[in-house]
Design a protein around this motif. Structure first.
Motif, mmCIF file in Angstrom:
data_model
loop_
_atom_site.group_PDB
_atom_site.id
_atom_site.type_symbol
_atom_site.label_atom_id
_atom_site.label_comp_id
_atom_site.label_asym_id
_atom_site.label_seq_id
_atom_site.Cartn_x
_atom_site.Cartn_y
_atom_site.Cartn_z
ATOM 1 N N TYR A 32 0.843 -1.215 0.187
ATOM 2 C CA TYR A 32 0.093 -0.114 -0.106
ATOM 3 C C TYR A 32 0.969 1.147 0.031
ATOM 4 C CZ TYR A 32 -3.931 -2.930 1.282
ATOM 5 O OH TYR A 32 -4.588 -4.155 1.253
ATOM 6 N N ILE A 61 -2.754 0.626 -4.427
ATOM 7 C CA ILE A 61 -2.188 -0.803 -3.974
ATOM 8 C C ILE A 61 -1.807 -1.444 -5.054
ATOM 9 C CG2 ILE A 61 -3.392 -2.773 -2.907
ATOM 10 C CD1 ILE A 61 -5.539 -0.649 -1.947
ATOM 11 N N THR A 76 -9.711 -4.449 4.012
ATOM 12 C CA THR A 76 -8.762 -4.892 3.187
ATOM 13 C C THR A 76 -9.224 -5.832 2.231
ATOM 14 O OG1 THR A 76 -8.368 -6.688 5.072
ATOM 15 C CG2 THR A 76 -6.949 -4.674 4.867
ATOM 16 N N ASN A 112 -11.561 -2.718 0.020
ATOM 17 C CA ASN A 112 -10.855 -1.416 -0.012
ATOM 18 C C ASN A 112 -11.943 -0.344 0.188
ATOM 19 O OD1 ASN A 112 -8.302 -2.140 -0.450
ATOM 20 N ND2 ASN A 112 -8.843 -2.505 -2.496
#
Length: 346
Positions: A94, A105, A151, A154
């Motif tokens: 990231y 990302i 995660t 997003n």
């Protein structure tokens, strides 16, 4: 009896054949995940106001160096403006782009782009991970907050407002610790509970201003300093100060790192080390830089027995990165991107 003997013989032959086949099976070696699997990334901020941020890579054996790895693996597009921090979770890296107000990302092994996050991002600073979320500090004008993202998707989850600047952020024993200090000013650390995503506690450091906060082994360490002395505090997951290392006579210490069983930190243009369990203040630096310009020690890290120091060369040229042994012997000098400020083991 004859049938029994025949069956026993047949079973033995079958077993021998099976073992023989298994012995002859080829050994499958693990396949490399990508070109950047074993090495160290260097974050290059670039010049503020221009999309000149880049990422460099050096292999663990220091033999291979590659600059502009994001652009090289993503159609030569520019990364962005001011690469502040890099964080890792799973197979992803990231990249926190402060002045571009975005998070890029990528796959950490191939550096191919996975996603771009811009929702609610405003002058992002640092990133940490807990409870299937990632936490990003933002400091935009008078607004100071931590944004929470999933995660897996997003997607934006929540904004957690802070009463003071949100700078470095780390995870330890399932809790999130936010350093409420920047540019050598501030004495507070905020603890966030990642289950509820609420502020659980605020901790005030008793002496000095916080310079840098890190985590390792389930504990948080922060280095604070005055113009005469410095202090390394160890915090438990509850935020209690469990130990204090007083560095009497070492002024303005910063750049705290832990490698193996040792602390490393800088004071001025000197690099010091000491055993984590020691109370004896180091009197002789590991090394002293001869260049005393303001950008001569712009980036600092210690990874696997090697000291990495970047000279940003006043942001008028690409950075020079020097790599030393922990005894202070120069191992290699390389040229990275502009404004090298961070080093990250992959």
């Amino acid at each position: 009896m004859k049938i029994s003997k025949l069956l026993s013989a047949a079973f033995a032959a079958t077993l021998l054949f099976t073992i023989s086949c298994r012995t002859d099976d080829p050994i499958v070696e693990p396949q490399p995940k990508g070109a950047y699997e074993n090495g160290i990334f260097m974050s290059n901020e670039g010049n503020f106001g221009t999309p000149t941020a880049t990422v460099s890579f050096i292999s663990n054996d220091l033999a291979t160096v590659e600059n502009n790895v994001f652009s090289a693996n993503n159609g030569n597009v520019a990364l962005g403006d001011v690469l502040q921090n890099i964080g890792f979770e799973g197979d992803n890296a990231y990249l926190i782009l402060n002045n571009s107000n975005k998070i890029e990302i990528v796959n950490r092994y191939t550096f191919k782009k996975v996603a771009t996050v811009t929702d609610q991002v405003s002058q992002p600073r640092y990133i940490a991970f807990a409870n299937n979320n990632y936490y990003v500090t933002n400091s935009s004008g008078s607004s100071k907050f931590v944004n929470v993202y999933s995660t897996s998707t997003n997607a934006f989850v929540k904004k957690i407002d802070l009463t003071n600047t949100g700078e470095r952020i780390v995870e330890a024993s399932g809790k999130i610790f936010v350093q409420n200090a920047s540019y050598g000013s501030g004495k507070k650390i905020t603890i966030i509970n990642p289950t509820s995503n609420t502020i659980e506690k605020e901790v005030i450091i008793p002496n000095g201003n916080i310079q840098k906060t890190i985590s390792t082994g389930g504990s948080v360490y922060t280095i604070a300093s005055t113009t005469t002395d410095s202090y390394i505090y160890k915090l438990s997951p509850t935020g209690a100060i469990s130990s204090t290392t007083t560095l009497t006579g070492i002024a303005n210490a910063t750049n705290l790192e832990i490698d193996g069983s040792k602390f490393y930190f800088t004071s001025g243009y000197k690099v010091y080390s000491m055993d984590i369990t020691s109370t004896a203040v180091p009197t002789t630096p590991v090394l002293t830089l001869t260049d005393n310009s303001w950008s001569a020690l712009y980036g600092f890290s210690v990874i696997d027995g090697k000291i990495f120091i970047s000279n940003a060369n006043g942001f008028t040229a690409d950075s020079t990165v020097e790599i030393y042994s922990t005894a202070g012997t120069l191992l290699k000098t390389i040229t990275a991107g502009k404004g090298t400020s961070g080093f990250y083991k992959n």
